[in-house]
Design a protein around this motif. Structure first.
Motif: not given
Length: 809
Positions: A730-741, A779-794
């Motif tokens: 089961i994957t949970l993805e949270i995406k938002n636009i950063s206030r700061e660059p 909890q035997n899971g995986w956590f990753e963070v991705f950055i594409d410009g000002d797009l932040f995805k956890a």
């Protein structure tokens, strides 16, 4: 529904009932089949399906044509072979070289004796020798029979052997000796005549015996023809005539020919005269599948080459009527067919059910085997074939007891039926059990491993070979370089000791020695480069030899050293950043607290600004407390000392709870949270408290750093696992636009005390993402963070919770 069906299939009572019914239905089908065969045989019917289910008229059947064929063959033998008693007594049937007399003479010569009944005839030997005589400069082998020499010829072609021209004296003698000792027999005319002359009385006595046998066969043949009720025949070769018809039914000179019109009144008849055959009913008209029976029958009469040959054969009304009654009386046979077919189909269905459901997986995913499945596979396969063979043997006994092999039939007793049914049931149960056991072994992939051959091989041969191989490998790979050099030197010495292999060894040395030296020089240069600090230098590796493995090890040491240096530099930088960040984050609230305490001291608690000073002090104290708690939590999460209790947790409910608790902050930020989920509930295997802390950190991170009045996307979905044996994720993805660059990398953002704003003006501690990553890992899971410009995805990935008993085949 699936659970109920699975419980039904795994119910031992149901499976036992299916096993018993399968055995009983098989025994019933077998007994019904035997009863059908017996009734078909006693009814005089053919065994083909077309004959049983389609043909009801005996005249249209193949049995009628077979009756013609058999009786016509008897008439042909009577008039074409035996002809008459005078012909037999004259010995004409013994004149051919392939006759019974010729065979008896060959037996008397080869065995020296001839038996008939209790009497024994002993042969007089013939004096046979060999020699060589010269003619026209050639040496020819000869055989000498009773003192008379004969040139050895190919007595099949009556020609001299072509090799005589090239034979020497000894070669010709050897040829004659081999021919006389191994190949000479009564097929040679000279030897046959000499042997008959030496054994005249024995041959005459054998003739007398054979003629008596032929006369008896001739008489039996006539009796057989005359005893057939309802069958009329007349046969004549122009000299001899035989018939079972009355004189009143014959016409012509001296009553020598039947009345054709009266003969044709019979429902089935055959007439052969003037080389032509007329037959009613004909095979081609009434039974087309019989092929050219009529033409073949005509050809058999024609090959007697007698223009005066006449053959009359007929079957009267009484014969046809009797056959027709037995032929048509098959209603009871057809009545058995549905029962036998039903039992056979039921047996097949139950067998397939047992084969599919046996050996199913249990809750732990293991194939279920029984104690008897441990019997060697060879014995189980042998048991299957033994049960089949014994079942066939019992069936043959039953057919014999019930009169299939004899002309007489008797009533079958209930006791016999019960005994045979019990025997077939027991054999069927044994065969079915062993068959199901083999199926279970195949499903569990233990069929070959359960064989005695495999166990003996694995316990003795393979174990011994593996030890020998491991010993040889350990001698070579585990020995020192000096021992290897000694072994190679010994091999070179042994090979070069021979004249033929010495040049090969020399060429091998010239070809391999420069290559080995070049590799050694390369290793030497690589060691110098690494010693001087060039950790990126790689020694070329071209094979799997000793020097190549040494070069590869040095390359690995260089790579490991380079990695260690880079990690050390990174750790030093992180320590400096940690000290700087901790000092800054701790110093800022402490400075504010000292300043406002001094103001309170100077202005007093009665000052109008005192409440504001106290509020700021409370705020800075709370921030300092949160920072201290975050530090302790980060330390505990990264060390793994935090207790974890994995259980069933519903992820969407947890997310909605977090959004509810942060509703006021969400409204104040103007952010719009959009949730995408394909299902209503997603159950994960996690610790509820730790997972809530992860969700809280991620939502708090969004509220701290997301652009105001923007949209935040939360996606929850199920993805397939990379391995067939692993559970789904089961994957949970949270995406938002950063206030700061976001001018840093994702890896840097995951470090402790790192923030998206390098000015560190926000209220965060920089520990949220690092703590979330460590908690997910616990909890035997995986956590990753991705950055594409000002797009932040956890992204968080957790194992899907598997319900107990949800595993399938």
């Amino acid at each position: 529904m699936d659970t109920r069906w699975k419980n039904f299939n795994e119910n031992m009572a149901v499976r036992t009932l299916a096993f018993a019914l399968c055995v009983l239905l098989f025994a019933a089908a077998l007994m019904g089949s035997i009863a059908t065969v017996l009734r078909i045989d006693k009814a005089g019917r053919s065994f083909t399906l077309e004959e049983i289910f389609s043909t009801t008229n005996y005249l249209d059947s193949s049995d009628m044509q077979e009756e013609f064929n058999q009786d016509a063959q008897l008439l042909r033998q009577l008039i074409g072979e035996y002809k008459s008693e005078a012909n037999i007594q004259s010995g004409n049937l013994l004149m051919d070289r392939d006759s019974e007399l010729d065979t008896a003479i060959a037996t008397l010569y080869s065995d020296g004796v001839y038996y008939y009944g209790d009497k024994k005839l002993t042969a007089n030997p013939v004096n046979v020798s060999y020699d060589v005589f010269a003619e026209d400069g050639r040496f020819k082998p000869v055989m000498i029979i009773e003192g008379t020499p004969y040139l050895i010829k190919d007595y099949v072609n009556e020609e001299e052997y072509p090799d005589y021209d090239n034979m020497g004296r000894e070669e010709a003698r050897s040829f004659a000796r081999e021919y006389v000792n191994y190949y000479l027999d009564t097929g040679n005319d000279q030897l046959r005549e000499a042997f008959i002359a030496a054994n005249q009385s024995q041959v005459e006595e054998i003739k007398t015996i054979l003629i008596k046998d032929q006369l008896r066969s001739f008489s039996n043949l006539k009796d057989r023809l005359n005893e057939q009720k309802g069958m009329l025949y007349f046969v004549s070769d122009g000299v001899n005539s035989y018939t079972n018809m009355k004189k009143t039914a014959l016409t012509g000179k001296d009553g020598a020919t039947p009345d054709v019109k009266a003969f044709e009144k019979n429902p089935a008849y055959m007439i052969y005269a003037d080389g032509k055959l007329k037959k009613v009913p004909s095979a081609t008209a009434k039974a087309s599948y019989l092929g050219d029976w009529d033409s073949n029958l005509e050809n058999r009469f024609f090959t007697l080459y007698n223009d005066n040959l006449e053959v009359y054969l007929a079957f009267d009304e009484s014969f046809i009527k009797e056959k027709q009654i037995a032929y048509r009386d098959t209603s009871d046979i057809l009545g058995l067919a549905p029962m036998v077919a039903g039992c056979a189909i039921g047996t097949l269905i139950l067998f397939l059910y047992l084969a599919v459901t046996t050996g199913r997986r249990d809750d732990q995913g293991q194939r279920k085997l029984y104690g008897l499945d441990g019997i060697w596979t060879e014995l189980q396969v042998g048991g299957i074939f033994a049960a089949m063979g014994l079942g066939l043997w019992v069936a043959m006994i039953a057919l014999g007891v019930w009169g299939y092999w004899t002309a007489s039939a008797r009533q079958i007793s209930s006791l016999e039926l019960g005994l045979f049914f019990m025997a077939w049931s027991i054999l069927a149960a044994i065969g079915l059990w062993f068959t199901l056991s083999c199926i279970r072994l195949l499903k569990a992939r233990q069929f070959w491993k359960n064989t005695l051959i495999y166990k003996l091989w694995n316990a003795i041969v393979w174990k011994l070979c593996r030890k020998v191989w491991q010993g040889a490998v350990s001698i070579y790979e585990g020995s020192s370089l000096m021992k290897k050099v000694v072994l190679i030197a010994l091999a070179v010495c042994l090979l070069s000791a021979t004249v033929f292999l010495a040049p090969v060894v020399l060429l091998a040395i010239l070809a391999l020695a420069p290559k080995w030296v070049q590799k050694f020089e390369g290793i030497k240069q690589g060691v110098e480069e690494v010693k001087n600090g060039n950790l990126s230098y790689k020694i070329p590796v071209e094979g799997q030899g000793e020097l190549d493995r040494l070069a590869g090890s040095i390359n690995q040491i260089s790579a490991a050293s380079s990695t260690a240096v880079q990690n050390e530099l990174k750790n030093q930088r992180m320590k400096a950043d940690l000290i700087s960040n901790v000092s800054h984050d701790l110093k800022t609230p402490l400075t504010s607290m000292v300043t406002y305490i001094d103001l309170l001291k100077s202005e007093g608690l009665d000052s109008s600004d005192a409440p504001e000073y106290l509020r700021i002090l409370d705020e800075k104290t709370e921030r300092l407390r949160h920072l201290t708690e975050d530090l302790f939590e980060a330390a505990k999460a990264s060390s793994g000392a935090m207790p974890v209790q994995l259980e069933k947790v519903e992820l969407l409910s947890l997310i909605n709870q977090g959004l509810g608790e942060l509703d006021q902050r969400i409204r104040a930020s103007g952010l719009e949270f959009i949730i995408h989920a394909e299902q209503e509930k997603y159950y994960v295997l996690a610790d509820g408290q730790l997972l809530w802390r992860v969700v809280e950190n991620l939502l708090g991170n969004v509220l701290k750093y997301a652009l105001e009045n923007s949209r935040v996307y939360i996606d929850v979905k199920e993805v397939g696992a990379n391995s067939q044996k692993a559970a789904s994720l089961i994957t949970l993805e949270i995406k938002n636009i950063s206030r700061e660059p976001l001018n840093i990398s994702a890896d840097e953002l995951m470090e402790r005390f790192k923030r998206g704003d390098e000015s560190r003006t926000t209220e965060g501690s920089g520990l949220g993402l690092a703590i979330a990553k460590d908690l997910v890992k616990l909890q035997n899971g995986w956590f990753e963070v991705f950055i594409d410009g000002d797009l932040f995805k956890a992204q968080v990935l957790l194992s899907k919770y598997q319900e107990t008993g949800a595993k399938t085949e």
